[in-house]
Design a protein around this motif. Sequence first.
Motif, mmCIF file in Angstrom:
data_model
loop_
_atom_site.group_PDB
_atom_site.id
_atom_site.type_symbol
_atom_site.label_atom_id
_atom_site.label_comp_id
_atom_site.label_asym_id
_atom_site.label_seq_id
_atom_site.Cartn_x
_atom_site.Cartn_y
_atom_site.Cartn_z
ATOM 1 N N ILE A 187 0.854 -1.208 0.000
ATOM 2 C CA ILE A 187 0.000 0.000 0.000
ATOM 3 C C ILE A 187 0.885 1.252 0.000
ATOM 4 N N ASN A 190 2.506 1.654 -3.383
ATOM 5 C CA ASN A 190 1.549 2.147 -4.394
ATOM 6 C C ASN A 190 1.311 3.649 -4.275
ATOM 7 N N ASP A 192 -0.685 5.096 -2.053
ATOM 8 C CA ASP A 192 -2.059 5.411 -1.647
ATOM 9 C C ASP A 192 -2.095 6.274 -0.385
ATOM 10 N N ASP A 222 -10.726 3.772 -5.504
ATOM 11 C CA ASP A 222 -10.516 5.219 -5.656
ATOM 12 C C ASP A 222 -11.769 5.800 -6.296
ATOM 13 N N ARG A 228 -5.625 7.922 -5.655
ATOM 14 C CA ARG A 228 -5.278 7.250 -4.404
ATOM 15 C C ARG A 228 -6.527 6.644 -3.794
ATOM 16 N N ARG A 229 -6.358 5.480 -3.156
ATOM 17 C CA ARG A 229 -7.489 4.833 -2.475
ATOM 18 C C ARG A 229 -7.374 5.213 -0.998
ATOM 19 N N ASP A 230 -8.041 6.306 -0.638
ATOM 20 C CA ASP A 230 -7.840 6.904 0.688
ATOM 21 C C ASP A 230 -9.020 6.618 1.614
ATOM 22 N N ASP A 237 -14.154 7.376 -1.147
ATOM 23 C CA ASP A 237 -13.319 6.166 -1.141
ATOM 24 C C ASP A 237 -13.732 5.216 -0.012
#
Length: 419
Positions: A187, A190, A192, A222, A228-230, A237
Amino acid sequence: MHHDPANKPSTKTAPALLLALVLASCASAPLVDNKAPAPPAVSSAVEHDQRFADWVAAFSATARAAGITDATLQHAFDAVRFIPRAIEADKAQPEFTRTVWDYLDSAVSAQRINRGRDKLQQLRAQIEPIATQYGVPPEVLVAIWGMESSYGSFMGDIPTVDALTTLGFEGRREAWARSQLLAALRILQNGDITRAHMVGSWAGAMGQTQFLPTSYLAHAVDADGDGRRDIWGSLPDVMASTANFLVQSGWQPGQAWGTEVRLPSDFDYARADTELRQPTAAWAAAGVQTLDGTALPVFADGSILLPAGARGPAFLVGPNFRTILRYNNAPSYALAVHLLAQRFANGPTVQTAWPRDVPALTRAQLLALQTALNTNGFDSGTPDGMMGPATQRGIRRYQRSLGLPADGYPTLDLLQRLQ
């Protein structure tokens, strides 16, 4: 989950600090008679730090072989700390188990219902499109959000890398912790989230709906399109990731989770088992009815849930109830999520009275019950003071032998009879 915000992690493990500690411990060694054996130069604290540093180095080699870059490893482990509180929390087994009604009183409190309704109203424009896209009601998403982080107000304050490194090093659940830690490194790699913002519970669950790193890699989304997958700071998200998790875990769009039911007077309580599944029509033929006489929800594989035994409320539950168990494998949790969602939409609360006069067994009492069942020939598995399917089956066999309703529910009365 609830967390103690007073987190006091212990020593850093940077090599320079280790060297300083070693030198300091050598410098402060008392002068001794040459004939006497010298005391150990390295204190147990320094030994502990050295073993921790060695574990991190060995894990880093494994992670490197799995494709984690040196830059990511440096970012993750340069200031890694051992967190004693993670070990304490992991080992702590609560002395008292809670009754389901005690749990629901706080999980589905008036305050949580009202706050959830407010959030649904304020944020409908953000949540509604996501709910529609995934086929998961907004009320269910908000209920999980409320259960996991009190609507984003507290998601844990322990750095995820530190928590998982600590649990891996301690070794009780090393294989599990290593897999989660490797996922956490992916993670970070990546991009994120930064290490400083990757915080959560002592067990490594992260963000506003408490995803473990492996669940994050598999299901995080995302939804706001920022690359970004926040799940810590972006509500779209958070909601889309949670909805995606449910859909991938078997959520059936448009289907009810279940309903409270009335069982016939001759109902065989041994059939109230989430492993025993049959079509709604078969339950209806056996005399199961809704409380208000409306039609039962249609399930191909519904089961009867008796969370408080024969004296408490009964529910007919379907696949969407079981899907929530994939999120958190406790029937009381799944019931809380669905009841909370139901209340947001002004649906009913539980109608049948809970047997509040029946006390919960302590872990010690449950252990004694399991031991007594085994001694008397009613196999309940290895006694561990925790309620599980084997214990439930043992209790049912014992209840049948007495001509009691075989609901598998542990009570003080049963323990006293067995003893």
